[in-house]
Scaffold this motif. Structure first.
Motif, PDB file in Angstrom:
ATOM      1  N   GLY A   1       0.813  -1.206   0.000  1.00 21.90           N
ATOM      2  CA  GLY A   1       0.000   0.000   0.000  1.00 21.90           C
ATOM      3  C   GLY A   1       0.848   1.257   0.000  1.00 21.90           C
ATOM      4  N   CYS A   2       0.356   2.277   0.690  1.00 24.47           N
ATOM      5  CA  CYS A   2       0.923   3.621   0.556  1.00 24.47           C
ATOM      6  C   CYS A   2       2.341   3.766   1.095  1.00 24.47           C
TER       7      CYS A   2
ATOM      8  N   GLU B   1       1.550   1.434  -9.931  1.00 21.73           N
ATOM      9  CA  GLU B   1       0.233   1.216  -9.329  1.00 21.73           C
ATOM     10  C   GLU B   1      -0.891   1.635 -10.271  1.00 21.73           C
TER      11      GLU B   1
ATOM     12  N   SER C   1      -0.612   5.729  -4.284  1.00 24.71           N
ATOM     13  CA  SER C   1      -0.114   4.674  -3.408  1.00 24.71           C
ATOM     14  C   SER C   1       1.410   4.768  -3.272  1.00 24.71           C
TER      15      SER C   1
ATOM     16  N   GLY D   1       0.816   3.513   6.102  1.00 24.51           N
ATOM     17  CA  GLY D   1      -0.047   2.586   5.393  1.00 24.51           C
ATOM     18  C   GLY D   1      -0.596   1.510   6.304  1.00 24.51           C
TER      19      GLY D   1
END
Length: 389
Positions: free
Chosen positions: A171-172, A200, A346, A376
């Motif tokens: 994720g981020c 992403e 992301s 995240g």
């Protein structure tokens, strides 16, 4: 598939850094980025989204309109297109099992963007691809075996003995995790050159809006598609490489008991996300201690003496961080600018922030030390104490 738009960082003349890097410390030697060709102004998103998903709920439409204004996003790039929806109309049908179709779109899309970003980065670096010794590939948007790391290495023409690491579904915070891993590789393998690429797309999460899934509207208003790449190595070669940022010290930390605050699940319909309303508050409660842990490595105590490259998960997170640490408004300008121009992409977004920061520091000079931060699922904090060269 839409043709990807290559958009690498500008070519820089090889020159001596303003500050010499510390021997044996990892540095960023080049950057590149890439996006799909379809650019969507935020003011056009709502009408297009409701047309594509055939949603008739005016209450949901009004909510999305409000969200689009509060995100501060102005433009975003997207792989999703009219042509894709015509080929896969089931993507806009509530409850359809479409994971196979989504991966048919996402897997080649993220690879194509990763290729474009990597090529832009290698071009700026100015050395042969055969000099790349390791590759770190980060994505939360593809699922396959072998992974995108092998496809990317093959299509770039890297050596068959290149060391490969694949980081999936972080994720981020994945971009900063990738930097930490690249830093460790570079510092433990003298002479190595690590290509870190992140890519992403929101294809896996695209779906019709629903009152039962309010976070889908947040995603529609906030997230975008793209890729980024950097080359990391120690002891840059004078006259051949131009380091501009040193990765001095890295820390990862998770907050116990918060693993449900950001919850993502893969289903037959793609990825379903739930985002707790207390996410900004959880970050606010813990960020000061985390930053001090990084800063003490260089004897730093004043937050406003640093430059800040913060992943812009959303405006609420940036506002909380600015308020809690009593940062001057300009300190998060690069993060706000990246959010405005690209949305939350992301793991990639931190590199768009860092590119803006590179240009800012080059133009104005300024602080020697800074922090790269991302947050995240976990909740996980990733941070790197960085030094401008």
């Amino acid at each position: 598939m839409s043709k990807m738009e290559r958009n690498g960082a500008p070519k820089h003349d090889v020159a001596l850094a303003r500050r010499p890097p510390m021997p044996g410390k990892a540095t960023i030697l080049a950057m590149g980025k890439a996006f799909p060709s379809q650019l969507i102004p935020q003011e056009c998103l709502v009408e297009g989204y409701f047309r594509d998903t055939k949603c008739q709920d005016l209450a949901i439409k009004e909510k999305l309109e409000r969200l689009c204004k509060t995100t501060t996003v102005k433009t975003r790039y997207t792989v999703m297109s009219k042509e894709i929806l015509e080929k896969y109309p089931e993507l806009a049908t509530e409850g359809s099992p479409t994971i196979k179709q989504r991966l048919e779109i996402a897997n080649p899309a993220v690879l194509q963007m990763a290729m474009e970003a990597s090529l832009a980065c290698i071009e700026e670096w100015g050395r042969p691809v055969g000099d790349i010794t390791h590759i770190v590939y980060v994505s939360s948007s593809e699922i396959r075996l072998p992974g995108g790391d092998l496809y990317l290495a093959s299509q770039l023409g890297l050596r068959s003995d290149v060391g490969r690491i694949m980081l999936y579904f972080l994720g981020c915070y994945g971009g900063v995790t990738g930097l930490r891993v690249a830093k460790d590789i570079a510092e433990n393998n003298p002479g190595s050159r690590v290509l870190l690429t992140t890519s992403e797309t929101t294809i896996l999460g695209f779906r019709p809006p629903s009152k039962a899934r309010p976070y889908d509207l947040v995603g529609a208003a906030l997230f975008g598609d793209g890729a980024a790449a950097v080359i990391v190595g120690t002891d840059p070669i004078p006259g051949k490489e131009c380091p501009f940022m040193e990765l001095n010290h890295a820390v990862q930390q998770f907050l116990p008991g918060t693993h449900n605050v950001i919850d993502g699940r893969l289903s037959e319909e793609g990825i379903n996300f739930k985002l707790g309303r207390d996410l900004p508050a959880k970050i606010e409660e813990n960020i000061e201690e985390f930053c001090k842990k990084l800063m003490e490595k260089a004897g730093l105590v004043e937050f406003n003496d640093l430059f800040w490259a913060v992943h812009p998960g959303g405006p609420a997170i940036l506002n909380r961080l600015e308020s809690t640490l009593k940062l001057r408004s300009e300190k998060l300008e690069c993060s706000r600018r990246a959010l405005m121009d690209y949305g939350n992409v992301s793991s990639n977004t931190i590199f768009y922030v860092m590119e803006y920061m590179r240009e800012e520091l080059k133009r104005k000079g300024g602080e020697e030390w800074g922090l790269a931060l991302a947050f995240g699922p976990g909740i996980t904090f990733e941070g790197i104490l960085i030094r401008s060269l």
